[in-house]
Scaffold this active site. Structure first.
Site, PDB file in Angstrom:
ATOM      1  N   ARG A  50     -25.393 -23.882 -18.937  1.00  0.00           N
ATOM      2  CA  ARG A  50     -26.624 -24.896 -19.129  1.00  0.00           C
ATOM      3  C   ARG A  50     -27.144 -25.248 -17.539  1.00  0.00           C
ATOM      4  NH1 ARG A  50     -23.122 -29.676 -20.289  1.00  0.00           N
ATOM      5  NH2 ARG A  50     -21.708 -28.358 -19.549  1.00  0.00           N
ATOM      6  N   ASP A  52     -29.495 -27.182 -15.306  1.00  0.00           N
ATOM      7  CA  ASP A  52     -29.957 -28.519 -14.899  1.00  0.00           C
ATOM      8  C   ASP A  52     -31.270 -28.756 -15.183  1.00  0.00           C
ATOM      9  OD1 ASP A  52     -27.068 -29.236 -14.788  1.00  0.00           O
ATOM     10  OD2 ASP A  52     -27.352 -28.933 -12.544  1.00  0.00           O
ATOM     11  N   TYR A 110     -26.438 -16.835  -8.742  1.00  0.00           N
ATOM     12  CA  TYR A 110     -27.499 -17.807  -8.314  1.00  0.00           C
ATOM     13  C   TYR A 110     -28.114 -17.737  -7.140  1.00  0.00           C
ATOM     14  CZ  TYR A 110     -26.082 -20.585 -12.359  1.00  0.00           C
ATOM     15  OH  TYR A 110     -25.687 -21.312 -13.735  1.00  0.00           O
ATOM     16  N   ARG A 202     -25.549 -26.366  -5.943  1.00  0.00           N
ATOM     17  CA  ARG A 202     -26.468 -27.159  -5.296  1.00  0.00           C
ATOM     18  C   ARG A 202     -25.437 -28.330  -4.340  1.00  0.00           C
ATOM     19  NH1 ARG A 202     -29.175 -30.404 -10.049  1.00  0.00           N
ATOM     20  NH2 ARG A 202     -30.059 -31.708  -8.280  1.00  0.00           N
TER      21      ARG A 202
END
Length: 249
Positions: A50, A52, A110, A202
Site C-alpha cells: 500500500r 501512501d 524503493y 520516509r
C-alpha cells in the site's frame, strides 16, 4: 476463472494512496472501477503493498481473479483508455491461481529523490523533495550503510492504521542494500529489502537528513535502531520524493 497479474506505473500526487477509501480517489479504487467497466464484475485488485498518499510507483504489481475472456493484450489497451493518464497499465499476464501480488512478494526496492539545487522547476516539484540547504552527503552515505542487515525497525515505523498497536506482529525486516548516490542536481537514496513497515523509507530518509545536517552522527543510526522507539528517529520525509521501483517474486 483467470488470475491476472498487472504491472502498473503511476503518479501518486493526486491520489490518497493505494488502498481504496470511500471518500477519496485512490489507485486501487480507480483501477477497480476501470476493471469493472470492462468485465462487468465487482473486483478489488490486490497490490504488492500500500503506497501512501502522494507516493509514486514505477512498477507496482496487482492481481485479481476474473471470469472475463478478454485477451490480456486487449485488456491493457482497454484499461489505459479508461484510466486517467496518471495511471498506466504496462502489462497484463495470466498467472497461476496461487500467485498473489502481496503474499507472493519476496522483496522490494524503493527510491527517494532529493533535489539539491537552489531553485526547483515547477515541472519537477511534484516528484522530488526540494532541499537546497547544506548537507554532509558523505555522512548520509555512511549512515545509510548502517541499516543493512536484519533489524527490528520499530524506530522507523509509523503506527499502521491496519495493524494498530499490535506488538505481536514482528517489525523485523532484512535490508539487502541501502545507499545514497549523487545524480546531477539530485541526491538519490535506493533501498532494497525483504519488506518495509508503514512510512519506514520516509522515516529513514528523515533521519539521514539529520545526519546530513550534523544533528546526528552516522553512528547514531545504530543506537536509534536499538532503541525500538519511533521518537528516537527523525521526522517523516515528504511523500512526493518516494517511488516504488521494483517488486521481486
Amino acid at each position: 476463472m483467470r488470475n491476472l497479474k498487472l504491472i502498473l506505473s503511476y503518479d501518486g500526487s493526486d491520489f490518497a494512496g493505494w488502498q481504496i477509501q470511500p471518500d477519496a480517489p485512490t489507485i486501487q479504487g480507480t483501477l477497480a472501477a476501470a476493471v469493472g467497466r470492462i468485465t462487468g464484475e465487482i473486483v478489488l485488485p490486490q497490490g504488492s503493498g500500500r503506497t501512501d498518499a502522494g507516493v509514486h510507483a514505477l512498477t507496482q504489481v496487482a492481481t485479481f481473479v476474473t471470469e472475463s475472456p478478454v485477451p490480456t493484450g486487449n485488456l491493457v489497451k482497454a484499461l489505459n483508455d479508461i484510466l486517467p493518464s496518471s495511471i498506466r497499465v504496462m502489462d497484463v499476464q495470466e498467472v497461476a491461481t496461487e500467485f498473489h501480488a502481496r503474499k507472493s512478494a519476496r522483496g522490494k526496492t524503493y527510491r527517494y529523490r532529493i533535489y539539491r539545487d537552489a531553485i526547483c522547476s515547477p515541472f519537477l516539484a511534484r516528484y522530488v523533495w526540494h532541499y537546497p540547504y547544506p548537507l554532509n552527503e558523505q555522512a548520509m552515505a555512511a549512515a545509510a550503510a548502517r541499516v543493512q542487515g536484519e533489524h527490528d525497525f520499530t524506530s522507523f515505523a509509523a503506527v499502521d492504521p491496519e495493524r494498530g498497536r499490535d506488538i505481536t506482529v514482528s517489525n523485523v525486516r532484512r535490508i539487502l542494500s541501502s545507499s545514497w548516490e549523487r545524480q546531477g542536481n539530485e541526491l538519490v537514496y535506493t533501498v532494497k529489502g525483504s519488506g518495509f513497515l508503514h512510512h519506514m523509507v520516509r522515516n529513514l530518509v528523515g533521519t539521514f537528513i539529520l545526519v546530513g545536517k550534523g544533528t546526528l552522527n552516522p553512528e547514531d543510526v545504530t543506537r536509534i535502531i536499538e532503541a525500538r522507539d519511533r521518537s528516537a528517529a527523525g521526522a517523516t520525509a515528504p511523500a512526493c520524493g518516494l517511488y516504488l521501483v521494483n517488486v521481486e517474486y
